[in-house]
Scaffold this active site. Structure first.
Site, mmCIF file in Angstrom:
data_model
loop_
_atom_site.group_PDB
_atom_site.id
_atom_site.type_symbol
_atom_site.label_atom_id
_atom_site.label_comp_id
_atom_site.label_asym_id
_atom_site.label_seq_id
_atom_site.Cartn_x
_atom_site.Cartn_y
_atom_site.Cartn_z
ATOM 1 N N GLU A 55 0.827 -1.216 0.000
ATOM 2 C CA GLU A 55 0.000 0.000 0.000
ATOM 3 C C GLU A 55 0.858 1.262 0.000
ATOM 4 O O GLU A 55 1.840 1.367 0.742
ATOM 5 C CB GLU A 55 -0.917 -0.004 1.224
ATOM 6 C CG GLU A 55 -1.868 1.177 1.289
ATOM 7 C CD GLU A 55 -2.707 1.212 2.557
ATOM 8 O OE1 GLU A 55 -3.711 1.942 2.562
ATOM 9 O OE2 GLU A 55 -2.352 0.528 3.534
ATOM 10 N N LYS A 91 -10.116 2.575 -2.186
ATOM 11 C CA LYS A 91 -10.283 2.007 -0.843
ATOM 12 C C LYS A 91 -11.610 2.459 -0.230
ATOM 13 O O LYS A 91 -11.902 3.647 -0.153
ATOM 14 C CB LYS A 91 -9.099 2.449 0.030
ATOM 15 C CG LYS A 91 -9.041 1.810 1.405
ATOM 16 C CD LYS A 91 -7.742 2.216 2.096
ATOM 17 C CE LYS A 91 -7.582 1.585 3.453
ATOM 18 N NZ LYS A 91 -6.280 1.944 4.084
ATOM 19 N N CYS A 138 -5.793 -2.720 2.395
ATOM 20 C CA CYS A 138 -5.497 -2.650 3.829
ATOM 21 C C CYS A 138 -6.732 -2.773 4.730
ATOM 22 O O CYS A 138 -7.211 -3.864 4.956
ATOM 23 C CB CYS A 138 -4.694 -1.396 4.138
ATOM 24 S SG CYS A 138 -3.799 -1.487 5.725
#
Length: 288
Positions: A40, A113, A150
């Site tokens: 990431e 995300k 994540c």
């Protein structure tokens, strides 16, 4: 499919990070990788440890300089490449965005995300607007990739939605580490919980999982590495070090998921008519 990943320690010099990543991707390609996954926000230090408007200067458009650079690397190496970028979508509008590059260097798709944390040392809500593209697999020449980022890895809903739309592997670029104030015992509980929940996504959906984390200390925050690849029964195929950089290729049998789903037909036995409550924030007597 031969899946490669780079577990890297980042430094303050962005160009040095990028150079090392490009060299690492090229090396993995020479060793036979079909797909390469990066961690990431791999171009820089993990800047979300503080709230600083100056850090917005790290962001760039998509398409933009990084997609051009990494696209050319993907083309020269003949690999599908999963990158993770700080996207400047418009003035005042930024995302934490995974960009998948095809073997010809073109953009196969992007994922923004969805789940944005706001914890000590992880002040991502200051920087990132939650994604608005949903949980949609990205079609590539090596298969349909269920790419998330994540904090998304803690949520079974995203993994399930990717699986229901035909994802063949779940992929999580990651930047996660310890709070130095926690006891060693608590640190290890958190690290193992992080791995366990994703192995659960593998089992529940009958899919391989690839999680690529950064490693090493950045301005007092020790990232715990432990990048791993597991199979569709949650079996660990490879687990990287907690402390060291690694460049790894895992040979994944992509046909195994079909067989596992025949043994464990979880998708068949879902009671979809009873799951309406999952879209509520919380269920108590006042919401019945």
């Amino acid at each position: 499919m031969k899946i490669g990943f780079l577990q890297q320690h980042n430094v303050a010099d962005v160009q040095q990070n990028i150079l090392r990543l490009c060299e690492g991707v090229s090396d993995l390609a020479r060793r036979g990788a079909d797909l390469v996954v990066l961690q990431e926000l791999h171009n820089s230090l993990y800047f979300c440890k503080v709230e600083d408007v100056g850090n917005f200067d790290l962001a760039e458009p998509v398409p933009g300089p990084s997609t051009k650079l990494y696209g050319e690397v993907a083309r020269q190496c003949g690999v599908v490449l999963v990158t993770s970028l700080f996207e400047r979508r418009a003035p005042g509008l930024y995302h934490n965005t995974a960009v998948v590059l095809e073997k010809d260097g073109s953009i196969a798709g992007i994922y923004r995300k969805m789940h944005i944390p706001d914890d000590p040392g992880y002040y991502e809500k200051f920087y990132f607007t939650p994604g608005d593209l949903g949980f949609r697999p990205i079609q590539t020449s090596v298969g349909r990739l269920g790419v998330m980022v994540c904090w998304d890895q803690w949520y079974p809903e995203g993994a399930r939605l990717m699986a229901l739309q035909g994802a063949e592997v779940l992929i999580y670029p990651t930047a996660i580490g310890y709070d130095p104030a926690d006891t060693p015992e608590e640190q290890q509980r958190q690290r193992r919980a992080w791995q366990t929940v994703m192995r659960g996504h593998a089992v529940a959906n009958g899919l391989p999982v690839v999680a690529v984390n950064r490693v090493g200390e950045e301005e007092g925050v020790p990232f715990w590495g432990t990048s791993f690849v597991c199979g569709p029964q949650g079996e660990i195929i490879y687990e990287a070090s907690e402390d060291d950089e690694e460049s790894i290729i895992v040979d994944m049998d992509m046909q195994r998921s079909e067989q596992v789903r025949r043994w464990w037909p979880f998708l068949r036995d879902r009671r979809i008519e009873e799951y309406g409550g999952i879209t509520r924030r919380f269920i108590d007597e006042t919401t019945e």
